[in-house]
Write a protein that holds these residues in place. Sequence first.
Motif, PDB file in Angstrom:
ATOM      1  N   ALA A   8       0.822  -1.213   0.000  1.00 19.89           N
ATOM      2  CA  ALA A   8       0.000   0.000   0.000  1.00 19.89           C
ATOM      3  C   ALA A   8       0.856   1.262   0.000  1.00 19.89           C
ATOM      4  CB  ALA A   8      -0.932  -0.005   1.211  1.00 19.89           C
ATOM      5  N   ARG A   9       2.060   1.189   0.562  1.00 19.54           N
ATOM      6  CA  ARG A   9       2.925   2.363   0.659  1.00 19.54           C
ATOM      7  C   ARG A   9       3.957   2.443  -0.463  1.00 19.54           C
ATOM      8  NH1 ARG A   9       0.680   0.642   4.998  1.00 19.54           N
ATOM      9  NH2 ARG A   9       0.214   2.043   6.736  1.00 19.54           N
ATOM     10  N   LEU A  10       4.391   1.297  -0.947  1.00 21.67           N
ATOM     11  CA  LEU A  10       5.499   1.257  -1.898  1.00 21.67           C
ATOM     12  C   LEU A  10       5.076   0.938  -3.317  1.00 21.67           C
ATOM     13  CD1 LEU A  10       7.984  -0.804   0.306  1.00 21.67           C
ATOM     14  CD2 LEU A  10       7.957   1.676  -0.012  1.00 21.67           C
ATOM     15  N   GLY A  11       3.851   0.434  -3.492  1.00 20.48           N
ATOM     16  CA  GLY A  11       3.463  -0.031  -4.807  1.00 20.48           C
ATOM     17  C   GLY A  11       3.847  -1.485  -4.996  1.00 20.48           C
ATOM     18  N   ALA A  12       4.081  -1.874  -6.261  1.00 20.46           N
ATOM     19  CA  ALA A  12       4.204  -3.291  -6.596  1.00 20.46           C
ATOM     20  C   ALA A  12       5.560  -3.882  -6.218  1.00 20.46           C
ATOM     21  CB  ALA A  12       3.925  -3.488  -8.080  1.00 20.46           C
ATOM     22  N   VAL A  13       5.872  -3.844  -4.928  1.00 17.97           N
ATOM     23  CA  VAL A  13       7.084  -4.491  -4.426  1.00 17.97           C
ATOM     24  C   VAL A  13       6.862  -6.003  -4.440  1.00 17.97           C
ATOM     25  CG1 VAL A  13       6.261  -4.244  -2.041  1.00 17.97           C
ATOM     26  CG2 VAL A  13       8.691  -4.601  -2.471  1.00 17.97           C
ATOM     27  N   GLY A  14       7.892  -6.750  -4.821  1.00 20.16           N
ATOM     28  CA  GLY A  14       7.741  -8.197  -4.935  1.00 20.16           C
ATOM     29  C   GLY A  14       7.428  -8.857  -3.605  1.00 20.16           C
ATOM     30  N   ARG A  15       6.607  -9.873  -3.638  1.00 20.06           N
ATOM     31  CA  ARG A  15       6.214 -10.535  -2.397  1.00 20.06           C
ATOM     32  C   ARG A  15       7.392 -11.271  -1.769  1.00 20.06           C
ATOM     33  NH1 ARG A  15       0.480 -13.276  -3.774  1.00 20.06           N
ATOM     34  NH2 ARG A  15       0.547 -13.753  -1.543  1.00 20.06           N
ATOM     35  N   THR A  16       8.279 -11.827  -2.579  1.00 19.44           N
ATOM     36  CA  THR A  16       9.490 -12.438  -2.040  1.00 19.44           C
ATOM     37  C   THR A  16      10.366 -11.384  -1.380  1.00 19.44           C
ATOM     38  OG1 THR A  16       9.445 -14.179  -3.709  1.00 19.44           O
ATOM     39  CG2 THR A  16      11.534 -13.797  -2.589  1.00 19.44           C
ATOM     40  N   THR A  17      10.404 -10.213  -1.977  1.00 17.55           N
ATOM     41  CA  THR A  17      11.158  -9.096  -1.392  1.00 17.55           C
ATOM     42  C   THR A  17      10.627  -8.752  -0.016  1.00 17.55           C
ATOM     43  OG1 THR A  17      11.637  -8.190  -3.593  1.00 17.55           O
ATOM     44  CG2 THR A  17      11.827  -6.678  -1.721  1.00 17.55           C
ATOM     45  N   VAL A  18       9.307  -8.767   0.123  1.00 15.14           N
ATOM     46  CA  VAL A  18       8.691  -8.473   1.419  1.00 15.14           C
ATOM     47  C   VAL A  18       9.143  -9.493   2.462  1.00 15.14           C
ATOM     48  CG1 VAL A  18       6.509  -8.338   2.686  1.00 15.14           C
ATOM     49  CG2 VAL A  18       6.690  -7.318   0.410  1.00 15.14           C
ATOM     50  N   GLU A  19       9.059 -10.774   2.118  1.00 19.61           N
ATOM     51  CA  GLU A  19       9.432 -11.813   3.072  1.00 19.61           C
ATOM     52  C   GLU A  19      10.906 -11.717   3.469  1.00 19.61           C
ATOM     53  OE1 GLU A  19       7.291 -13.810   4.558  1.00 19.61           O
ATOM     54  OE2 GLU A  19       5.646 -12.973   3.393  1.00 19.61           O
ATOM     55  N   HIS A  20      11.767 -11.493   2.490  1.00 15.23           N
ATOM     56  CA  HIS A  20      13.195 -11.380   2.791  1.00 15.23           C
ATOM     57  C   HIS A  20      13.477 -10.160   3.666  1.00 15.23           C
ATOM     58  CE1 HIS A  20      14.742 -13.998  -0.818  1.00 15.23           C
ATOM     59  NE2 HIS A  20      14.114 -14.693   0.115  1.00 15.23           N
ATOM     60  N   ALA A  21      12.762  -9.071   3.390  1.00 16.23           N
ATOM     61  CA  ALA A  21      12.981  -7.856   4.179  1.00 16.23           C
ATOM     62  C   ALA A  21      12.645  -8.081   5.641  1.00 16.23           C
ATOM     63  CB  ALA A  21      12.137  -6.715   3.609  1.00 16.23           C
ATOM     64  N   TYR A  22      11.600  -8.847   5.898  1.00 19.07           N
ATOM     65  CA  TYR A  22      11.220  -9.127   7.281  1.00 19.07           C
ATOM     66  C   TYR A  22      12.187 -10.104   7.949  1.00 19.07           C
ATOM     67  CZ  TYR A  22       6.546  -7.094   6.413  1.00 19.07           C
ATOM     68  OH  TYR A  22       5.497  -6.264   6.132  1.00 19.07           O
ATOM     69  N   TRP A  23      12.485 -11.200   7.266  1.00 21.22           N
ATOM     70  CA  TRP A  23      13.077 -12.340   7.971  1.00 21.22           C
ATOM     71  C   TRP A  23      14.554 -12.570   7.709  1.00 21.22           C
ATOM     72  CZ3 TRP A  23       9.741 -12.714  11.409  1.00 21.22           C
ATOM     73  CH2 TRP A  23       8.373 -12.732  11.154  1.00 21.22           C
ATOM     74  N   LYS A  24      15.066 -12.140   6.560  1.00 20.42           N
ATOM     75  CA  LYS A  24      16.466 -12.435   6.254  1.00 20.42           C
ATOM     76  C   LYS A  24      17.400 -11.604   7.136  1.00 20.42           C
ATOM     77  CE  LYS A  24      19.598 -12.992   2.311  1.00 20.42           C
ATOM     78  NZ  LYS A  24      19.784 -12.770   0.865  1.00 20.42           N
ATOM     79  N   ASP A  25      18.424 -12.239   7.639  1.00 22.25           N
ATOM     80  CA  ASP A  25      19.465 -11.560   8.433  1.00 22.25           C
ATOM     81  C   ASP A  25      18.935 -10.934   9.714  1.00 22.25           C
ATOM     82  OD1 ASP A  25      21.281 -12.222   6.378  1.00 22.25           O
ATOM     83  OD2 ASP A  25      20.819 -10.366   5.305  1.00 22.25           O
ATOM     84  N   ALA A  26      17.922 -11.555  10.314  1.00 22.16           N
ATOM     85  CA  ALA A  26      17.429 -11.157  11.643  1.00 22.16           C
ATOM     86  C   ALA A  26      17.053  -9.683  11.716  1.00 22.16           C
ATOM     87  CB  ALA A  26      18.472 -11.482  12.715  1.00 22.16           C
TER      88      ALA A  26
END
Length: 395
Positions: A69-87
Amino acid sequence: MTPAAPRPQTALSAAEARRLVLRAQGFLGTGTSAPARRAGVRGVLRHLGAVQLDTISVLARSHELVPYARLGAVGRTTVEHAYWKDAHAFEYWSHAACVLPVEEWPHFAFRRRAYRAHPHWGHDLPAGAYEQVIKQLRAEGPLTATELGGAKRTSAWWDWSGTKVAAERALMYGEVVCVERRGWKRVYDLAERAIPAGLLHDDLDDRECLRRLVGLAGRSLGVGTRADIADYHRLRREEFDAVIADSGLVPVAVEGWDKPAWADPAALETVPRGRHRTTLLSPFDSLIWERARTERIFGFTHRLEAYVPKVKRIHGYFAMPILAGGQLVGRVDPAREGRVLVARQISLAGPKAVPAAAQALAEAAGWVDCTDVRLERVDAPELRAPLAAALAALL
């Protein structure tokens, strides 16, 4: 020495307060006026302080819809990695079950202590189950409840196994952390491995935790009443009262609000400017978490009807408000059939909302890899043709 004169209370019009809210929540401004957007999904998470999780998935799950809603069509995999990758994040109880920035781990020590001191559980914990979960995670690394030995005793969703009960208690106590969602299942790991060493402590006392969370909520909301700010991380009103004077927030008076309010003084120093986002909102978006606040700011009544019997629904199962021009101008109840986004029901504030609705639907369709949008029920039949024409021009 003569004491400094108290700072005069800032008076805000209803429109000024609404723009402060939109900027704070990441929906107003571009470039330097929208730093959270420049920092991507992780910036949005840190700016908001909490992103709610929910099991419902229509276009996508709510924790994906919030950055979209804030960024537009950001990839869903990108979202998951942003949350969980590298703690970079952890999952815990805030407004509800939420993804939280990992640097806020120390500030939830008050809640972990409360759970340890006064546990309230609807499930019995078999003898030895807790110790076995910790032992197995230490030996084998991150695991789901199923991999630990079974999530449920029967097919009923509430009939947790002893292993699941133990894992959830360990999560509440802070000994275990959910490090990702795999097929919507929590993946548990030991906090000592998952949380950076410098953050892995419960050293802060309750007051310091609450002071931080009240200040963070006030900045994330832009401006809010006592109830608004306390509700952001589900604090008790008396907890808010105990720390508001030391939170860094300042009192403001907002036109039309019958309760006192507070805001971040830094937010009051500049006028919110820039481009408004046009988008569909998850019903679990922090912009519209609280119904009374949504009505007060936007004059818009919204209720999630997923748990309302179908015959009693007014706007649909997962009606998503349409944000445009800083206003909530309608809502759509979406679904997907193959590569078609189905607008099962649409209600709009009037003809002026048609272009915004078409833009929001077209962008959402592209994000979830749909090539067409099918309109079903339009509450104002005279708007069907202009909406269909506007969509055809965008798809």
